[in-house]
Design an enzyme around this catalytic site. Structure first.
Site, PDB file in Angstrom:
ATOM      1  N   LYS A  14      10.204   4.079   2.155  1.00  0.00           N
ATOM      2  CA  LYS A  14      10.128   3.510   3.492  1.00  0.00           C
ATOM      3  C   LYS A  14       8.781   2.797   3.619  1.00  0.00           C
ATOM      4  O   LYS A  14       7.745   3.425   3.784  1.00  0.00           O
ATOM      5  CB  LYS A  14      10.227   4.582   4.587  1.00  0.00           C
ATOM      6  CG  LYS A  14      10.368   3.953   5.996  1.00  0.00           C
ATOM      7  CD  LYS A  14       9.762   4.797   7.102  1.00  0.00           C
ATOM      8  CE  LYS A  14       8.300   4.486   7.317  1.00  0.00           C
ATOM      9  NZ  LYS A  14       8.039   3.123   7.886  1.00  0.00           N
TER      10      LYS A  14
ATOM     11  N   GLU B 221       6.840  -0.530   8.771  1.00  0.00           N
ATOM     12  CA  GLU B 221       7.681  -1.479   9.500  1.00  0.00           C
ATOM     13  C   GLU B 221       6.934  -2.775   9.826  1.00  0.00           C
ATOM     14  O   GLU B 221       7.551  -3.789  10.151  1.00  0.00           O
ATOM     15  CB  GLU B 221       8.220  -0.846  10.788  1.00  0.00           C
ATOM     16  CG  GLU B 221       7.182  -0.382  11.773  1.00  0.00           C
ATOM     17  CD  GLU B 221       6.772   1.069  11.561  1.00  0.00           C
ATOM     18  OE1 GLU B 221       6.439   1.731  12.553  1.00  0.00           O
ATOM     19  OE2 GLU B 221       6.758   1.531  10.402  1.00  0.00           O
TER      20      GLU B 221
ATOM     21  N   GLY C 145      -1.140   7.270   4.564  1.00  0.00           N
ATOM     22  CA  GLY C 145      -1.305   6.776   5.922  1.00  0.00           C
ATOM     23  C   GLY C 145      -2.349   7.574   6.663  1.00  0.00           C
ATOM     24  O   GLY C 145      -3.259   8.158   6.062  1.00  0.00           O
ATOM     25  N   GLY C 146      -2.225   7.629   7.973  1.00  0.00           N
ATOM     26  CA  GLY C 146      -3.212   8.278   8.814  1.00  0.00           C
ATOM     27  C   GLY C 146      -3.062   9.787   8.856  1.00  0.00           C
ATOM     28  O   GLY C 146      -2.000  10.345   8.556  1.00  0.00           O
TER      29      GLY C 146
ATOM     30  N   GLY D 167       0.280  12.106   8.769  1.00  0.00           N
ATOM     31  CA  GLY D 167       0.375  12.923   7.567  1.00  0.00           C
ATOM     32  C   GLY D 167       0.615  14.391   7.862  1.00  0.00           C
ATOM     33  O   GLY D 167       1.390  15.064   7.162  1.00  0.00           O
TER      34      GLY D 167
ATOM     35  N   GLU E 150      -2.007  11.184   1.005  1.00  0.00           N
ATOM     36  CA  GLU E 150      -3.289  10.452   0.953  1.00  0.00           C
ATOM     37  C   GLU E 150      -3.547   9.957   2.355  1.00  0.00           C
ATOM     38  O   GLU E 150      -2.857   9.073   2.857  1.00  0.00           O
ATOM     39  CB  GLU E 150      -3.213   9.303  -0.053  1.00  0.00           C
ATOM     40  CG  GLU E 150      -4.586   8.860  -0.547  1.00  0.00           C
ATOM     41  CD  GLU E 150      -5.188   7.713   0.251  1.00  0.00           C
ATOM     42  OE1 GLU E 150      -5.542   7.945   1.433  1.00  0.00           O
ATOM     43  OE2 GLU E 150      -5.293   6.611  -0.291  1.00  0.00           O
TER      44      GLU E 150
ATOM     45  N   CYS F 208      -8.473   2.198   2.950  1.00  0.00           N
ATOM     46  CA  CYS F 208      -8.700   3.643   3.104  1.00  0.00           C
ATOM     47  C   CYS F 208     -10.033   4.065   2.512  1.00  0.00           C
ATOM     48  O   CYS F 208     -10.652   5.035   2.970  1.00  0.00           O
ATOM     49  CB  CYS F 208      -7.561   4.432   2.479  1.00  0.00           C
ATOM     50  SG  CYS F 208      -7.315   4.122   0.724  1.00  0.00           S
TER      51      CYS F 208
ATOM     52  N   GLU G  44     -11.929   7.351  11.352  1.00  0.00           N
ATOM     53  CA  GLU G  44     -11.614   6.173  10.557  1.00  0.00           C
ATOM     54  C   GLU G  44     -11.251   5.004  11.478  1.00  0.00           C
ATOM     55  O   GLU G  44     -10.302   5.089  12.255  1.00  0.00           O
ATOM     56  CB  GLU G  44     -10.447   6.489   9.621  1.00  0.00           C
ATOM     57  CG  GLU G  44     -10.202   5.448   8.560  1.00  0.00           C
ATOM     58  CD  GLU G  44      -9.129   5.879   7.568  1.00  0.00           C
ATOM     59  OE1 GLU G  44      -9.241   5.517   6.391  1.00  0.00           O
ATOM     60  OE2 GLU G  44      -8.175   6.578   7.973  1.00  0.00           O
TER      61      GLU G  44
END
Length: 509
Positions: free
Chosen positions: A186, A189, A239-240, A244, A261, A300, A403
């Site tokens: 996936k 989007e 991702g974030g 996560g 990650e 990242c 972040e």
């Protein structure tokens, strides 16, 4: 090339690939993909949901349980991965441009990404092709043959981010295929287009039906269903932190393998001795710019925390700000542009909020801090934001703790080596960091004390497909790339063979 482009245009709304077929969403829903340089739509994709996800997982399950790929000889799997790498090289210009328009980065960055994707496929092909078939275990008896072998996990779910769409997908897909798994990916989007194109290349390379599946759609439907699905054996997410942790919770119910990650808040530590010569000073400043502002800071591992020795702070920050203010912003497809827009209006608003909070908490704005004036290279609707340097920052500031994922560099200072290490480690993340010094002993000491998964000495950002990538703390669990990146997609099995079986006589009867 024209035929391939025409084929992709014909399936514009059919970006779900399940069981060897390109499909529209079962609901008929679609999503427009916007060019972040002008906020105008330039592509349309299917907006999948849970039903589409179930269809793709079922296809991957069949291909694993009853298909040929998990039992395909290693040499044949490696050969297919190398064919994919060759196809990526063939389509480098087309895919690099697509990555630029999709994610907002410069075309040159897009081309480099495609090169790195091809390198990842070749690396994992070579890795599995060169492996021994199993590890023999000494059982202490000539009558026992004991070996540990590695088998594919099964059906892998992959949820990838918007900043490096194809690169992050390849770090999952290449080792998963090398190990003999099937998968459903996936993509974000926001930036799904190059991942859709990669699935087409896998099919062209001869991957069996059902091995590679993709569902384009949002995280709260497609991603959530993949994480919880009982027929998924592993979920790999990049991702974030917030998303996560949701993935980890959803996966826990079925006790599937999880790899996460989740980003970083990465320190770039500059000692005064790195700046004693003009060449050293120029290099350290140049690399600090690269660390913070490549891809508008949407990385990242971005070096968004500059931690510089107090004795050189003013000179260093002044020069850094001067150069940052001269970075050429614009549409990534335009010649001479050095930095593109942020990926979305939401991401720019988030960046603006971070800068406002930092200024309210006492930071000093040295450059940037606003949207640039529109120009022919920067359409008014684009999500542009000036590279921003914030001086006199401290750990209590939100902009230092969280972040940003935007072109924002914060400056902290230190006086001693111990203080520098303490500041660099004062984060709940631990993905990457760097130390700049002319003292080789200090470089090794500091690198050894930094609690980050990757540490650069007198450099920033390079990675190698043969070296593991991942972080400490809340930067996640598991590793990508390197031998450990392949191991994530495998199960270990101990096979113990008694060559001379005889009764044990434990029970007298």
């Amino acid at each position: 090339m024209a035929n391939r482009t025409d084929t992709r245009t014909e399936r514009a709304h059919r970006t779900i690939h399940a069981g060897g077929e390109w499909l529209a969403a079962s609901s008929g829903a679609t999503r427009e993909i916007l060019d972040p340089a002008d906020a105008l739509p330039f592509a349309v994709v299917a907006e999948g949901d849970e039903k589409d996800t179930d269809l793709a997982v079922a296809a991957a399950r069949r291909a694993f349980d009853a298909g040929e790929w998990p039992h395909t000889p290693v040499a044949a799997r490696a050969a297919l991965l190398r064919r994919v790498a060759d196809l990526l090289v063939r389509d480098r210009e087309e895919l690099g441009l697509l990555e630029s328009r999709d994610a907002g980065k410069t075309v040159e960055e897009g081309r480099v990404d495609i090169d790195c994707v091809a390198d990842a496929f070749r690396y994992f092909a070579d890795l599995v092709a060169g492996e021994a078939p199993g590890r023999v275990v000494d059982a202490g008896s000539p009558d026992v043959h004991s070996v540990v072998v590695h088998e594919p996990v099964g059906v892998c779910a992959m949820i990838t981010p918007w900043n490096y769409p194809l690169l992050q997908a390849s770090w999952k897909i290449a080792p998963a295929l090398a190990a003999g798994n099937t998968f459903v990916v996936k993509p974000s989007e926001i930036t799904p287009l190059t991942t859709v194109a990669l699935i087409g290349l896998l099919v062209e390379a001869g991957l069996p039906t059902g091995v590679a599946n993709i569902v384009t759609g949002p995280g709260h439907t497609v991603g959530a269903r993949l994480a919880e699905h009982p027929d998924v054996d592993l979920v790999s997410f990049t991702g974030g932190l917030t998303s996560g942790t949701k993935v980890a919770r959803a996966a826990a119910a079925t006790v599937k393998k999880v790899a996460l990650e989740l980003g970083g808040k990465n320190p770039n530590v500059v000692f005064a001795d790195a700046c004693e010569t003009e060449e050293g000073f120029d290099t350290a400043v140049d690399q600090a710019l690269n660390a913070a502002f490549i891809h508008s800071g949407q990385v990242c591992s971005a070096g968004g925390r500059l931690i510089v020795e107090e004795s050189v702070r003013e000179r260093f920050v002044a020069e850094l700000a001067r150069r940052a203010a001269k970075i050429r912003l614009g549409r990534g497809t335009e010649d001479g542009v050095e930095c593109g827009p942020l990926v979305s209006a939401q991401q720019r608003a988030r960046t603006e909020d971070f800068v406002a909070s930092a200024l309210a908490e006492g930071a000093e704005l040295r450059c940037g801090g606003k949207r640039p004036e529109p120009s022919p290279q920067r359409p008014e609707g684009g999500y542009f934001y000036e590279p921003t340097v914030l001086d006199h920052c401290h750990r209590e500031m939100r902009v230092v703790r969280e972040e940003v994922f935007g072109p924002v560099l914060t400056v902290e200072t230190f006086r001693t080596e111990d203080e520098a290490v303490a500041l660099a480690n004062d984060t709940e993340y631990g993905l990457a960091g760097a130390v700049w010094t002319a003292d080789a002993g200090r470089a090794r000491r500091v690198a050894g004390r930094l609690r980050h998964g990757t540490v650069w000495i007198n450099d920033f950002h390079p990675y190698l497909p043969q070296a593991e990538w991942g972080g400490f703390g809340k930067s996640g669990v598991g590793r990508e790339l390197g031998p450990a990146g392949l191991a994530e997609y495998r199960e270990s099995k101990h096979v113990y063979q008694n060559l001379a079986p005889k009764p044990v006589r434990w029970f007298a009867g």
